[in-house]
Design an enzyme around this catalytic site. Structure first.
Site, PDB file in Angstrom:
ATOM      1  N   HIS A  18       0.854  -1.196   0.000  1.00  0.00           N
ATOM      2  CA  HIS A  18       0.000   0.000   0.000  1.00  0.00           C
ATOM      3  C   HIS A  18       0.887   1.241   0.000  1.00  0.00           C
ATOM      4  O   HIS A  18       2.109   1.140  -0.140  1.00  0.00           O
ATOM      5  CB  HIS A  18      -0.966  -0.027   1.189  1.00  0.00           C
ATOM      6  CG  HIS A  18      -0.296  -0.146   2.537  1.00  0.00           C
ATOM      7  ND1 HIS A  18       0.382   0.895   3.116  1.00  0.00           N
ATOM      8  CD2 HIS A  18      -0.206  -1.184   3.406  1.00  0.00           C
ATOM      9  CE1 HIS A  18       0.870   0.519   4.292  1.00  0.00           C
ATOM     10  NE2 HIS A  18       0.533  -0.755   4.491  1.00  0.00           N
ATOM     11  N   HIS A  21       4.248   1.331   1.899  1.00  0.00           N
ATOM     12  CA  HIS A  21       5.378   0.624   1.279  1.00  0.00           C
ATOM     13  C   HIS A  21       5.927   1.433   0.098  1.00  0.00           C
ATOM     14  O   HIS A  21       7.130   1.550  -0.099  1.00  0.00           O
ATOM     15  CB  HIS A  21       4.936  -0.761   0.798  1.00  0.00           C
ATOM     16  CG  HIS A  21       4.310  -1.576   1.890  1.00  0.00           C
ATOM     17  ND1 HIS A  21       3.000  -2.003   1.832  1.00  0.00           N
ATOM     18  CD2 HIS A  21       4.785  -1.985   3.078  1.00  0.00           C
ATOM     19  CE1 HIS A  21       2.719  -2.668   2.936  1.00  0.00           C
ATOM     20  NE2 HIS A  21       3.778  -2.674   3.712  1.00  0.00           N
ATOM     21  N   CYS A 137       4.685 -12.174  18.424  1.00  0.00           N
ATOM     22  CA  CYS A 137       3.647 -11.611  17.542  1.00  0.00           C
ATOM     23  C   CYS A 137       4.024 -11.954  16.095  1.00  0.00           C
ATOM     24  O   CYS A 137       5.060 -11.504  15.598  1.00  0.00           O
ATOM     25  CB  CYS A 137       3.540 -10.095  17.709  1.00  0.00           C
ATOM     26  SG  CYS A 137       2.478  -9.357  16.456  1.00  0.00           S
ATOM     27  N   CYS A 140       4.276  -8.896  13.644  1.00  0.00           N
ATOM     28  CA  CYS A 140       5.493  -8.097  13.890  1.00  0.00           C
ATOM     29  C   CYS A 140       6.738  -8.934  13.648  1.00  0.00           C
ATOM     30  O   CYS A 140       7.835  -8.388  13.545  1.00  0.00           O
ATOM     31  CB  CYS A 140       5.591  -7.643  15.345  1.00  0.00           C
ATOM     32  SG  CYS A 140       4.430  -6.396  15.861  1.00  0.00           S
ATOM     33  N   CYS A 161      -1.063  -8.103  20.917  1.00  0.00           N
ATOM     34  CA  CYS A 161       0.001  -7.174  20.521  1.00  0.00           C
ATOM     35  C   CYS A 161      -0.537  -5.745  20.561  1.00  0.00           C
ATOM     36  O   CYS A 161      -1.631  -5.481  20.058  1.00  0.00           O
ATOM     37  CB  CYS A 161       0.446  -7.522  19.101  1.00  0.00           C
ATOM     38  SG  CYS A 161       1.499  -6.284  18.369  1.00  0.00           S
ATOM     39  N   HIS A 164      -0.721  -4.549  16.694  1.00  0.00           N
ATOM     40  CA  HIS A 164      -1.687  -5.182  15.783  1.00  0.00           C
ATOM     41  C   HIS A 164      -3.004  -5.548  16.434  1.00  0.00           C
ATOM     42  O   HIS A 164      -3.973  -5.863  15.746  1.00  0.00           O
ATOM     43  CB  HIS A 164      -1.062  -6.431  15.148  1.00  0.00           C
ATOM     44  CG  HIS A 164       0.061  -6.108  14.229  1.00  0.00           C
ATOM     45  ND1 HIS A 164       1.372  -6.128  14.624  1.00  0.00           N
ATOM     46  CD2 HIS A 164       0.053  -5.723  12.931  1.00  0.00           C
ATOM     47  CE1 HIS A 164       2.137  -5.778  13.600  1.00  0.00           C
ATOM     48  NE2 HIS A 164       1.364  -5.527  12.565  1.00  0.00           N
ATOM     49  N   LYS A 318      -2.109   4.841  12.266  1.00  0.00           N
ATOM     50  CA  LYS A 318      -1.130   4.349  11.296  1.00  0.00           C
ATOM     51  C   LYS A 318      -1.855   3.554  10.209  1.00  0.00           C
ATOM     52  O   LYS A 318      -2.767   2.782  10.494  1.00  0.00           O
ATOM     53  CB  LYS A 318      -0.103   3.461  11.994  1.00  0.00           C
ATOM     54  CG  LYS A 318       0.951   2.963  11.030  1.00  0.00           C
ATOM     55  CD  LYS A 318       1.830   1.881  11.598  1.00  0.00           C
ATOM     56  CE  LYS A 318       2.505   1.148  10.448  1.00  0.00           C
ATOM     57  NZ  LYS A 318       3.186  -0.063  10.842  1.00  0.00           N
ATOM     58  N   LYS A 321      -2.561  -2.719   6.924  1.00  0.00           N
ATOM     59  CA  LYS A 321      -3.525  -3.728   6.474  1.00  0.00           C
ATOM     60  C   LYS A 321      -4.367  -4.220   7.643  1.00  0.00           C
ATOM     61  O   LYS A 321      -5.561  -4.448   7.505  1.00  0.00           O
ATOM     62  CB  LYS A 321      -2.774  -4.924   5.885  1.00  0.00           C
ATOM     63  CG  LYS A 321      -2.267  -4.679   4.492  1.00  0.00           C
ATOM     64  CD  LYS A 321      -3.264  -5.102   3.456  1.00  0.00           C
ATOM     65  CE  LYS A 321      -3.013  -4.413   2.214  1.00  0.00           C
ATOM     66  NZ  LYS A 321      -3.075  -4.357   1.005  1.00  0.00           N
TER      67      LYS A 321
HETATM   68  N1  MSP Z   1       9.742  -7.389   6.414  1.00  0.00           N
HETATM   69  C1  MSP Z   1       9.968  -6.364   7.357  1.00  0.00           C
HETATM   70  C2  MSP Z   1      11.204  -5.573   7.006  1.00  0.00           C
HETATM   71  C3  MSP Z   1      12.449  -6.370   6.882  1.00  0.00           C
HETATM   72  S1  MSP Z   1      13.803  -5.402   6.358  1.00  0.00           S
HETATM   73  C4  MSP Z   1      15.098  -6.368   6.516  1.00  0.00           C
HETATM   74  C5  MSP Z   1       8.761  -5.423   7.395  1.00  0.00           C
HETATM   75  N2  MSP Z   1       7.956  -5.445   6.343  1.00  0.00           N
HETATM   76  S2  MSP Z   1       6.615  -4.577   6.169  1.00  0.00           S
HETATM   77  O1  MSP Z   1       6.091  -4.954   4.888  1.00  0.00           O
HETATM   78  O2  MSP Z   1       5.761  -4.756   7.280  1.00  0.00           O
HETATM   79  O3  MSP Z   1       6.979  -3.090   6.212  1.00  0.00           O
HETATM   80  C6  MSP Z   1       8.118  -2.579   5.640  1.00  0.00           C
HETATM   81  C7  MSP Z   1       8.179  -1.108   5.662  1.00  0.00           C
HETATM   82  O4  MSP Z   1       7.089  -0.522   4.951  1.00  0.00           O
HETATM   83  C8  MSP Z   1       8.095  -0.305   6.952  1.00  0.00           C
HETATM   84  O5  MSP Z   1       9.111  -0.217   7.773  1.00  0.00           O
HETATM   85  C9  MSP Z   1       7.998   1.048   6.340  1.00  0.00           C
HETATM   86  O6  MSP Z   1       9.230   1.368   5.797  1.00  0.00           O
HETATM   87  C10 MSP Z   1       6.972   0.810   5.300  1.00  0.00           C
HETATM   88  N3  MSP Z   1       5.655   1.097   5.830  1.00  0.00           N
HETATM   89  C11 MSP Z   1       4.637   0.215   6.103  1.00  0.00           C
HETATM   90  N4  MSP Z   1       3.544   0.916   6.538  1.00  0.00           N
HETATM   91  C12 MSP Z   1       3.832   2.224   6.556  1.00  0.00           C
HETATM   92  C13 MSP Z   1       3.108   3.399   6.782  1.00  0.00           C
HETATM   93  N5  MSP Z   1       1.849   3.412   7.176  1.00  0.00           N
HETATM   94  N6  MSP Z   1       3.743   4.578   6.557  1.00  0.00           N
HETATM   95  C14 MSP Z   1       5.040   4.655   6.089  1.00  0.00           C
HETATM   96  N7  MSP Z   1       5.736   3.571   5.869  1.00  0.00           N
HETATM   97  C15 MSP Z   1       5.237   2.358   6.228  1.00  0.00           C
HETATM   98  O7  MSP Z   1       8.622  -4.705   8.350  1.00  0.00           O
END
Ligand code: MSP
Length: 760
Positions: A18, A21, A137, A140, A161, A164, A318, A321
């Protein structure tokens, strides 16, 4: 040749990406493009994190194997990155990493072996075998300590958690441990000796205080019987590696650590150390665990870990999903140009802080800054070159004989006034970009847009064109505007690669007649005023950012938006999507999301009831507060009073009382701290009057000045002016008072409102 390596986190392959990311990728892409402009050989890495219980479970729910699940998400990622022009074909990332790649298994196994042989700084084995007992979790992918979970209401139920709000898994099994507790001093020394290692500073302080509080050893494996989808522990295949140990290592295996073939094609030796971009939610993993793992394995530390804030929904939650409030990429892609999304993300979020996303704000910024701003400047300049100089860039020089007539028009005959302004703005832009202050960098670039627009409006080329004696003056104005545009293209290329390349080509610069290249090939620091060649034929003028019809677009967005991705707050947050899972939920998270949205709605309502406070009162000790003090209800004389008591309201005022308070919409024009007053900010606000008002507000500990500029807030406009700390405060702003400490949260508007509008 200099090299540079930038990474995004690798994204969990359990659900589709989303806006959150996309954001980290946009930031990384911007940084990478800027480095490439400087002829620095750059490697930009992104990818997916594919192992662990969460992916196993998502796959099971979707009736897939974990690998099929990951393939499905990766395919979507690749399509999406292509749509958003972040992929290799569009000059974006260099490699899409997958932790299910065999070469990653090889590299991470080598990394483990090295760590397993190592001694800690305190002389103990870095990895040892033990027994883990505790809570985990899955979303997480982290073990949770007591202060990180909520105790269950019912006895026997698992805790939940705090992030979440989902139940934790009880883990009780043999496990390998990483002796993190021995690395506290070494980590503190790292942060101390390299202050740039964790940025921004506020995040460094957070990490330092976490480590100073002492570290616990970390369980770094699970039994294969509990989590089978993972990298086997070398020489003990009954265990699989903890997903974060495996995931973090991707940053080095992707470029060749532990695999000769990758080393040849990319080069760990060549590119490491990397600059890691992460969301603040995963800072601890990157700034504490990862450096400690690297120390154990004897690998050099990263160049730095840069943490950005989170995208929140308009309610301040925040975007995730699990909460079901995400901005779906398909919706964004359908309604907005890619560059408008990039611009908005970098302009709107003060880097390091959280930012709120609203479609209306995106439309407003696109229309004002891009359609009316940069886009309009470009088309008016090029149209005038077409009309007044046969489509050729004129000379910008006013010769001695043209000087007198030029002066008569009031036009500044000294070209260095504008070129100096632009050079200064360029320097500011670059300084801000260097420290990831994208929002400020863009402000500097937009000061150029405003300045050049004003130059055109003041000089009135359409009038100059009527007077043959003013041909040189007219040409000079056209040249200055066109040359400024060329500079803007180079500055803004990393942020808006498509639009700037388009303007560049409309300026006639990609024809290649003089060997020009695109704006991505110029180092902005080396731009020289006057290099736009006289005689260049401009191309066809095409609109860059057509204005977006707000009403129509919002209607369309709200029609297709699933209730679970309720960002604009239009749909019912608690409703369940009756159409079944949509593309955003491959693993059937929908029902969960709706339930958690209901929970969130309730907690938002709780917050709403925590009262409104007047922040001026907070600023001045002993000043009267607007907050109604709870009085003890003795006896309810009337039914209305009884109801009031039941709702938590302490006493009623009538409408004439209320009408005495003049509440108005105000826009914050400037905000600054006041020396020696750590609670106070001095704001100048536009309340729709002839001149701005000055307001002192006691919010300095909760809002940075730069967060406030441009925000629309609510103020009490008819409060008697009063002096505080030598400054007159001409009003008071409104904020909710949240929690026991009364944290102020500014009252604001999610829809367009004119300054001065009355609140009734
Ligand atoms: N898989 C782990 C990261 C491992 S790195 C060696 C992870 N994945 S994640 O898909 O949950 O999220 C990755 C990253 O997406 C977050 O740290 C952040 O950089 C970005 N974001 C996810 N949701 C976000 C927001 N709502 N706002 C901004 N960035 C966010 O954590």
């Amino acid at each position: 040749m200099k090299t540079f390596y930038v990474t995004t986190p690798i994204y969990y392959a359990n659900s589709l990406p989303h806006l959150g990311h996309l954001y980290t990728m946009i930031v990384a892409d911007t940084i990478a493009r800027h480095k490439r402009q400087q002829s620095i050989e750059t490697f930009f890495l992104t990818g997916t994190d594919e192992h662990g219980i969460n992916i196993e479970r998502a796959a099971e729910r979707a009736g897939r194997t974990p690998k099929e699940q990951a393939d499905y998400v990766v395919e979507y990622f690749k399509q999406m990155t292509a749509e958003f022009r972040l992929d290799t074909a569009h000059g974006g990332y260099d490699f899409f990493m997958r932790t299910s790649e065999p070469f990653h298994y090889e590299g991470v196994s080598e990394f483990w072996r090295r760590a397993a042989k190592a001694k800690t700084p305190k002389g103990n084995d870095a990895i040892y075998k033990g027994h883990y007992e505790g809570w985990f979790c899955a979303p997480c992918a982290a073990y949770k300590t007591e202060d990180e979970y909520a105790k269950p209401a019912e006895t026997g139920a698992p805790p939940t958690c705090l992030i979440h709000e989902t139940p934790l898994d009880r883990v009780s099994e043999d496990s390998y441990f990483f002796r993190l507790s021995d690395y506290d001093e070494a980590l503190l020394e790292l942060y101390r000796s390299r202050p740039e290692f964790v940025q921004p500073e506020s995040r460094r302080n957070e990490v330092t205080s976490f480590v100073s509080g002492g570290l616990q050893d970390l369980s770094v494996s699970r039994l294969r019987t509990s989590v089978s989808w993972g990298v086997p522990v070398p020489d003990d295949p009954e265990h699989t590696m903890y997903v974060w140990f495996d995931a973090l290592t991707n940053y080095i295996t992707a470029i060749g650590f532990g695999n000769e073939e990758r080393e040849r094609t990319v080069g760990f030796e060549k590119f490491w150390p990397a600059l890691h971009l992460v969301g603040k939610d995963i800072l601890r993993f990157h700034a504490v665990y990862w450096p400690a793992f690297l120390m154990a394995a004897g690998v050099e530390q990263p160049q730095g870990v840069i943490a950005h804030g989170m995208w929140l929904d308009p309610k301040g939650r925040k975007m995730s999903k699990t909460l079901g409030n995400t901005v779906e990429l398909e919706v964004l892609n359908r309604h907005f140009p890619v560059d408008a999304i990039r611009y908005f993300c970098l302009r709107e979020m003060v880097f390091g802080h959280d930012g709120r996303f609203g479609y209306e704000a995106l439309i407003d910024r696109t229309n004002s800054d891009l359609a009316s701003g940069l886009g309009n400047l470009s088309s008016r300049t090029l149209t005038m070159v077409q009309r007044y100089n046969d489509g050729r860039i004129p000379s910008g020089i006013i010769s001695d004989d043209g000087l007198l007539s030029a002066k008569r028009t009031g036009v500044d005959t000294d070209e260095t006034t504008i070129s100096g302004f632009i050079e200064h703005a360029r320097d500011q832009f670059l300084q801000q970009l260097e420290v990831f202050a994208f929002s400020k960098a863009l402000e500097a670039a937009w000061s150029v847009v405003a300045r050049v627009d004003k130059m055109i409006s003041d000089a009135k080329p359409w009038d100059l064109a009527k007077d043959v004696h003013q041909k040189q003056t007219l040409n000079a104005i056209l040249y200055r505007a066109a040359e400024s545009l060329r500079w803007l293209c180079v500055l803004l290329y990393p942020i808006m690669p498509t639009a700037t390349t388009e303007i560049w080509s409309q300026l006639g610069l990609t024809a290649g007649e003089r060997g020009e290249r695109g704006p991505g090939n110029f180092d902005p620091a080396k731009l020289t005023w006057g290099e736009l060649a006289e005689g260049t034929s401009v191309g066809e003028v095409k609109p860059l950012f057509p204005r977006i019809d707000k009403v129509k677009t919002m209607k369309e967005i709200n029609e297709v938006q699933s209730p679970t991705s309720n960002v604009q707050g239009q749909a019912d947050a608690g409703s369940v999507d009756k159409r079944g899972p949509h593309r955003g939920s491959p693993d059937g998270v929908l029902v969960l999301s709706a339930m958690s949205a209901q929970r969130e709605q309730k907690s938002a309502e709780r917050e709403e009831h925590s009262g409104v406070h007047a922040t001026e009162a907070d600023a001045v000790p002993g000043a009267p507060s607007l907050e109604t003090k709870p009085s003890v209800p003795t006896q309810h004389a009337t039914e209305a009073e009884a109801v009031a008591g039941a709702q938590g309201v302490t006493s009623f005022i009538d409408i004439t009382d209320f009408s005495k308070i003049e509440l108005r919409v105000a826009e914050v024009l400037t905000a600054e701290r006041i020396p020696k007053a750590d609670k106070l900010l001095l704001l100048s606000v536009d309340v729709g009057e002839d001149k701005p008002r000055q307001i002192l507000a006691g919010i300095a500990q909760h809002y940075a000045p730069e967060q406030l500029v441009g925000r629309k807030i609510a103020v009490v406009a008819n409060l008697k002016p009063r002096k505080m700390r030598g400054y007159e405060s001409q009003g008071m702003l409104l904020a909710a008072s949240v929690g026991d400490e009364g944290r102020p949260v500014l009252a604001t508007f999610t829809e367009e409102v004119p300054n001065g509008a009355r609140l009734k």
